[in-house]
Design an enzyme around this catalytic site. Structure first.
Site, PDB file in Angstrom:
ATOM      1  N   HIS A 134      -1.104 -12.581  -1.292  1.00 42.82           N
ATOM      2  CA  HIS A 134      -2.790 -13.113  -0.850  1.00 42.82           C
ATOM      3  C   HIS A 134      -2.762 -14.350  -0.737  1.00 42.82           C
ATOM      4  CE1 HIS A 134      -4.468  -9.302  -3.073  1.00 42.82           C
ATOM      5  NE2 HIS A 134      -3.960  -9.024  -2.215  1.00 42.82           N
ATOM      6  N   HIS A 170       0.782  -1.510   0.169  1.00 40.23           N
ATOM      7  CA  HIS A 170      -0.028  -0.197  -0.077  1.00 40.23           C
ATOM      8  C   HIS A 170       1.231   1.196   0.303  1.00 40.23           C
ATOM      9  CE1 HIS A 170      -4.196  -1.878   0.992  1.00 40.23           C
ATOM     10  NE2 HIS A 170      -3.640  -2.370   0.539  1.00 40.23           N
TER      11      HIS A 170
END
Length: 825
Positions: free
Chosen positions: A582, A332
């Site tokens: 993920h 991020h």
């Protein structure tokens, strides 16, 4: 406009030098006779070769893959490559040189004799090998096109206005709404810029069709047609504002990433296109989603998810959930892809009944994911379509393939804490004593500032009625899951802790100096933890040492900055390789109280966009203890059902499938197939599925064989996850290749890298020695007071060599800010 194939320029993808100029001139003289003879021989040869290959391929693909090889030699292959890897700039620039300039043609465009930017495409600067394995010859009426592009953009706007008129958007509170509106927020500037990008993409497609260009020529040739910056179709108001003149003597990096590279001020800046490691691979060469190698459709992303990425609990033997959280925090900080938006920034519905029944309402940026009729999960809820909106196209004033826009700065610079614009940073600062804004609970705990927007997609009435709001930080995704919110909170606390200490040491420093010095130290500590604790877990110590990626120690500086190295985030890294994390997501989130007697678990979907427990005393510490005790899921093709159908579900019956979204995003971005990346990373290309058995997990490979028709169809995301990890690393060779190249660029391409010796931005030797004492364990101990104890290396599981220590232990070094006292700067 030339439309011939890449066979004219051997060496653009392969590493064999082109023939000598004299030989080329001779061949050019007799080119028609030679061409006719060669063509006849080529046709006969190809007919024989193809028939043999088809026969052998059919035989090979019908067999089960061989058993696992005794050893994985992929790391040896990676270490034999040249680093950093070449990227699209190299391929397209050499293509330009080859097409527009030859030594014996005075009418071709000439270039200045710049040794850093060589002209001769036959020179060693262009033909020296980098050990890729691409086979030889493997490649890739303006106004009417521009008018058509403008018309298509206007038609898109009309659809958006009609959707707004009917008040049609994604259903508030739905999983898709949370994903597109709350998680993947798109800045209005990006939406404006996307209009210019969409116009030029449509114009390029029209030009390609009118000129009957090949797919390869559309991808590489079209961007060299001409500069359209002075055209009426190049709207300056739809482009990123030009940065202010750079100040080479600036001690502190800019908030938006500009002027890091003084010769290329926008390299790595926010709101700029992603870099590409290889040219884009779109179905039409311009913008449509990637298709199968035979020109047909690829299997639905949901079908791939169901057959290859099944649910199976496989835990990591070495790494904790902290590894997953830190990876997301870093992600991020360096990537935020803009999404296509409707009128007024509305989310775009693609699967609603009204849209499905009235095609005129279908937005051209929809790329919904088909759900098979027999889907084991979604069929229960009669779902046949998963919402998916394409990433916003980056603006440009030239023809060429579609690119995507990164709203974050590319640099590892704490933008996740401080934002990416002066305006955003101003909204986060207290403007006294160098502090960031915060809210303080009744029991004295410091939390992030509240988001008072009750319609932000995160806040809920039963919480804000009691003054418990979601939070704001430098990145809009702060509330996505509570473990991420904790890291945001910890680093905001760390900034303020540093600012208070610096104020004590230097009472005469004003707010600006205190803030910038604290920010500079925070960025240095994030960089140090990432390269000292996190990246070694991905790449392994052997590869880290080979690339010289590890930090220095005891205050030693580096001289690695390379102003010619493009540091921007690679599209393929952001859309595929770095999404390996993920796979590490656990379906259950663990909490452990102080004495360690009470252990609780919560389902992941229950804590997404639900950060409110952080208002409760002790909850943050309980979650941090749970992260350090719970193993992360292993990096493989398996995923928890919490993310393959229940992502962002909330109180709804079903959620999104993150794996399907990842696969579709790769196709949306024109990411080439897995086999292409094998060649890029020096691995031998696979001619059939069985060739992959040396690098892939056998079970995953069997599932892949049952899903894709051809080996050249495998999506990069799926193929990369199926690989066995390199030695002592978390990921396989192709993902390791892309990740290593990117983090090498983020270090060597950052003028403000924390270990630089260049002035005025460098730390003193004494200051840098203290920064080198930074560890994640000390950061967590200092900023989560209730924690009490932690592993020395929180990313690693508890073990003999990684004991759990009290936070007061001297074995967890502290950073002494004494060298920052006035007179030492």
């Amino acid at each position: 406009m030339a439309t011939s194939t890449y066979s004219e320029i051997p060496g653009v993808y392969s590493e064999s030098p082109r023939p000598l100029a004299t030989l080329r001139r001779t061949l050019r003289t007799y080119r028609y006779c030679v061409a006719a003879t060669m063509m006849l021989g080529l046709v006969i040869t190809l007919a024989i070769v193809v028939s043999v290959m088809i026969g052998s391929s059919l035989t090979a693909t019908q067999q089960d893959p061989p058993t696992d090889p005794p050893a994985n030699h992929s790391l040896v292959t990676l270490m034999s490559l040249t680093w950093p890897r070449r990227d699209q700039y190299w391929y397209t620039l050499r293509w330009q040189r080859s097409r527009t300039m030859t030594p014996d043609d005075p009418h071709k465009r000439q270039y200045d004799d710049d040794p850093l930017n060589p002209d001769d495409p036959d020179g060693p600067e262009w033909t020296s090998p980098d050990h890729s394995t691409f086979p030889d010859n493997d490649t890739w009426n303006w106004n009417q096109s521009l008018v058509h592009g403008s018309t298509k953009e206007q038609q898109k706007t009309q659809v958006e206005e009609e959707l707004a008129k009917r008040n049609m958007s994604l259903v508030p509170g739905s999983a898709s709404y949370k994903h597109q509106h709350t998680f993947r927020k798109t800045d209005p500037l990006a939406t404006t810029m996307a209009k210019q990008g969409y116009l030029m993409d449509q114009a390029t497609t029209t030009m390609k069709d009118r000129m009957n260009l090949t797919r390869e020529a559309a991808t590489l040739d079209s961007q060299w047609v001409g500069d359209l910056s002075s055209s009426v179709y190049c709207d300056k108001g739809r482009q990123r504002p030009l940065p202010s003149p750079c100040n080479p003597a600036s001690k502190y990096r800019s908030v938006d990433g500009t002027c890091n590279n003084l010769k290329n001020p926008t390299w790595g800046a926010s709101f700029t296109p992603f870099r590409r490691a290889l040219p884009a691979d779109y179905g039409d060469g311009v913008s449509s989603l990637r298709v199968a190698s035979d020109g047909g459709e690829l299997p639905s992303a949901r079908q791939v998810s169901n057959t290859v990425h099944k649910n199976k609990l496989a835990e990591s033997h070495s790494y904790t959930v902290h590894t997953m959280s830190w990876g997301q925090f870093v992600d991020h900080d360096i990537t935020l892809t803009a999404l296509s938006k409707g009128s007024g920034g509305r989310s775009i519905p693609c699967c609603s009944q009204e849209v499905l029944q009235q095609p005129s309402l279908l937005h051209p940026e929809c790329a919904s994911i088909p759900i098979p009729p027999d889907d084991p999960y979604y069929s229960t809820y009669n779902q046949t379509c998963m919402e998916f909106t394409r990433s916003a196209p980056a603006p440009k004033c030239h023809f060429g393939p579609r690119e995507q826009l990164n709203q974050q700065t590319s640099f590892l610079d704490g933008s996740v804490i401080y934002g990416t614009s002066d305006h955003q940073l101003a909204s986060l600062r207290a403007y006294h004593d160098g502090l960031l804004l915060s809210q303080v609970t009744l029991d004295g705990r410091e939390l992030l500032p509240p988001s008072n927007d009750r319609e932000d997609g995160c806040n809920v009435q039963d919480q804000y009625n009691y003054d418990r709001f979601c939070f704001i930080s430098g990145d809009t995704r702060v509330n996505e899951q509570i473990l991420l919110t904790i890291l945001h909170t910890v680093w905001a606390r760390q900034h303020n802790l540093l600012a208070i200490t610096l104020k004590d040491l230097n009472p005469d420093w004003n707010d600006e100096i205190l803030f910038q010095e604290a920010r500079k130290i925070v960025i240095a500590q994030i960089q140090h933890i990432t390269y000292h604790e996190y990246i070694p877990s991905i790449l392994g110590p052997t590869f880290m040492k080979h690339l010289k990626l590890s930090p220095q120690m005891e205050g030693n500086h580096t001289t690695d900055y390379d102003e010619l190295l493009h540091p921007c985030i690679a599209n393929e890294f952001a859309a595929a390789a770095y999404r390996f994390g993920h796979s590490q997501i656990q379906g259950l989130v663990q909490k452990i109280d102080g004495p360690g007697k009470n252990v609780e678990f919560s389902q992941l979907n229950s804590i997404t966009f639900h950060p409110f427990p952080l208002y409760d005393q002790g909850h943050m510490a309980n979650l941090v203890r749970g992260e350090g005790t719970q193993s992360a899921a292993a990096v493989d093709t398996f995923f928890s059902t919490q993310v393959t159908g229940k992502l962002f579900r909330g109180d709804n019956k079903f959620g999104l499938d993150l794996v399907s979204v990842n696969i579709q995003r790769g196709r949306d971005h024109g990411i080439g197939p897995y086999n292409r990346w094998r060649m890029y990373c020096g691995l031998q290309p696979a001619s059939n599925f069985s060739d992959l058995a040396h690098d892939m997990d056998i079970g995953a490979l069997r599932s892949i064989m049952n899903t894709y028709r051809q080996v050249d169809d495998i999506d990069f995301y799926t193929g990369g996850l199926a690989e066995r990890p390199i030695k002592d690393g978390l990921v396989g060779p192709t993902f390791a290749c892309l990740i290593a190249d990117q983090f090498l660029r983020l270090k060597h391409g950052d003028r403000y890298w924390y270990e630089t010796q260049d002035q005025p931005q460098a730390f003193s030797r004494e200051q840098l020695a203290e920064v080198h004492h930074t560890s994640l364990s000390r950061i967590l101990c200092d900023n989560v007071p209730e924690l009490g104890s932690i592993q020395r290396w929180p990313l690693r599981n508890f073990a003999t060599g990684n004991p759990r220590l009290p936070c007061s232990s001297q074995s967890i070094p502290r950073v002494d800010l004494g060298p920052w006292e006035e007179g030492d700067l």
